[in-house]
Scaffold this active site. Structure first.
Site, short mmCIF file in Angstrom:
data_model
loop_
_atom_site.label_atom_id
_atom_site.label_comp_id
_atom_site.label_asym_id
_atom_site.label_seq_id
_atom_site.Cartn_x
_atom_site.Cartn_y
_atom_site.Cartn_z
N HIS A 7 2.34 8.89 18.42
CA HIS A 7 3.31 9.44 17.42
C HIS A 7 4.29 10.28 18.60
CE1 HIS A 7 0.42 12.98 17.77
NE2 HIS A 7 1.86 13.46 18.03
N ASN A 28 0.89 -1.13 0.03
CA ASN A 28 0.08 -0.15 0.00
C ASN A 28 0.84 1.31 -0.10
OD1 ASN A 28 -2.73 -1.19 0.53
ND2 ASN A 28 -1.77 -2.06 2.32
N HIS A 41 4.20 21.71 25.24
CA HIS A 41 5.06 21.60 23.97
C HIS A 41 6.31 22.76 24.08
CE1 HIS A 41 1.59 19.39 22.34
NE2 HIS A 41 2.62 19.15 20.97
N ASP A 70 6.79 13.29 19.28
CA ASP A 70 7.13 14.74 19.06
C ASP A 70 8.62 14.92 18.98
OD1 ASP A 70 4.35 15.23 18.53
OD2 ASP A 70 4.25 16.42 20.70
N HIS A 91 9.56 20.31 16.52
CA HIS A 91 8.11 20.37 16.21
C HIS A 91 7.59 21.72 16.64
CE1 HIS A 91 3.82 19.47 15.87
NE2 HIS A 91 3.56 19.26 17.21
N HIS A 99 2.21 13.79 12.92
CA HIS A 99 1.76 13.56 13.92
C HIS A 99 0.24 12.78 13.99
CE1 HIS A 99 4.71 16.32 15.67
NE2 HIS A 99 4.97 16.51 14.41
MN MN Z 1 2.61 15.63 17.86
#
Ligand code: MN
Length: 258
Positions: free
Chosen positions: A73, A62, A208, A75, A79, A69
């Protein structure tokens, strides 16, 4: 006996187990939505190249189209704008030693059941440490919230008129973990490592901002954290070696006592 043969023996004997901390990845995998003025990451689509047919009589494969993300997942520091100029901040450049580390699992399932906007506070970390010892340097801190029990997209993303509602970290907690404890990063069961309402915090998305600014990592959309002890498990979280990549879907595994 070396430590590695002992590891294999303990796995075969069942006194250690491998725990899969990963959501299935497919077209139904929920993806975070941002306010409409921002670019959106699409969900995963799969297109068959061939499936034992004229296009490939003996083989099946495929093509995937997905954001970095998506689903469970990783980071990377690049990011976030706070981490954009750090050295070795992309998926391909992170030293692999930093992709393996001990897990500290903080269970806030009860608090989140009562308040879906729950934020982990520094006092919660200190209370956990009083019971389980100081969070070691270069460890993963995993927030066990019970959120992964929400397997349908609507309750998982939990978006209301005023935006998404899901648990996360208070800014001061992210600062404590990143700067004081010097951890590898945090892992969560929710769609991202910030609380659902964090776009309206000051600064926006403080986990973050703080973590990636300190060169730390994130793991989102984990599950099966209830199968890990508070301490004693080891997490293996290796993103794809995407050149310049800001993150990557990945298979997160833990080695844990049975
Ligand atoms: Mn993320």
């Amino acid at each position: 006996m070396t430590i590695l043969t002992q590891l294999v023996d303990e796995l075969n004997a069942g006194s250690l187990k491998i725990v899969d901390l990963t959501q299935p990845l497919g077209p139904d995998t929920p993806v975070i939505g941002l306010p409409p003025q921002f670019g959106q990451s699409p969900g995963l689509t799969m297109e068959v190249v061939s499936c034992f047919d004229d296009k490939g009589p003996a083989w099946y494969w495929n093509v995937l189209h997905l954001g970095e993300h998506t689903g469970t997942h990783f980071d990377a520091p690049v990011h976030w704008i706070t981490g954009k100029n750090l050295p070795d901040n992309t998926c391909d450049r992170i030293p692999v030693k930093r992709l393996v580390g001990p897990a500290c699992v903080i269970d806030v399932t009860r608090q989140v059941a009562a308040n879906e906007d729950f934020l982990l506070m520094p006092d919660d970390v200190l209370a956990w440490e009083k019971q389980h010892g100081r969070i070691p340097r270069d460890s993963w801190v995993l927030l066990r919230s019970g959120w992964s029990a929400r397997t349908d997209e609507t309750s998982f993303l939990n978006v209301r008129d005023d935006g998404p509602h899901s648990p996360g970290f208070h800014k001061t907690t992210s600062e404590l973990l990143a700067r004081d404890r010097d951890i590898l990063g945090v892992g969560v069961e929710t769609v991202g490592t910030d609380a659902g309402q964090a776009g309206m915090f000051d600064p926006p998305f403080p986990n973050h901002s703080t973590m990636h600014g300190a060169g730390k990592f994130g793991l989102a959309s984990l599950r099966n954290l209830d199968q890990l002890p508070p301490t004693g498990a080891i997490v293996i979280a290796a993103p794809l070696k995407i050149v310049g990549g800001s993150g990557s879907p990945l298979r997160v595994l833990a080695i844990a006592p049975s």
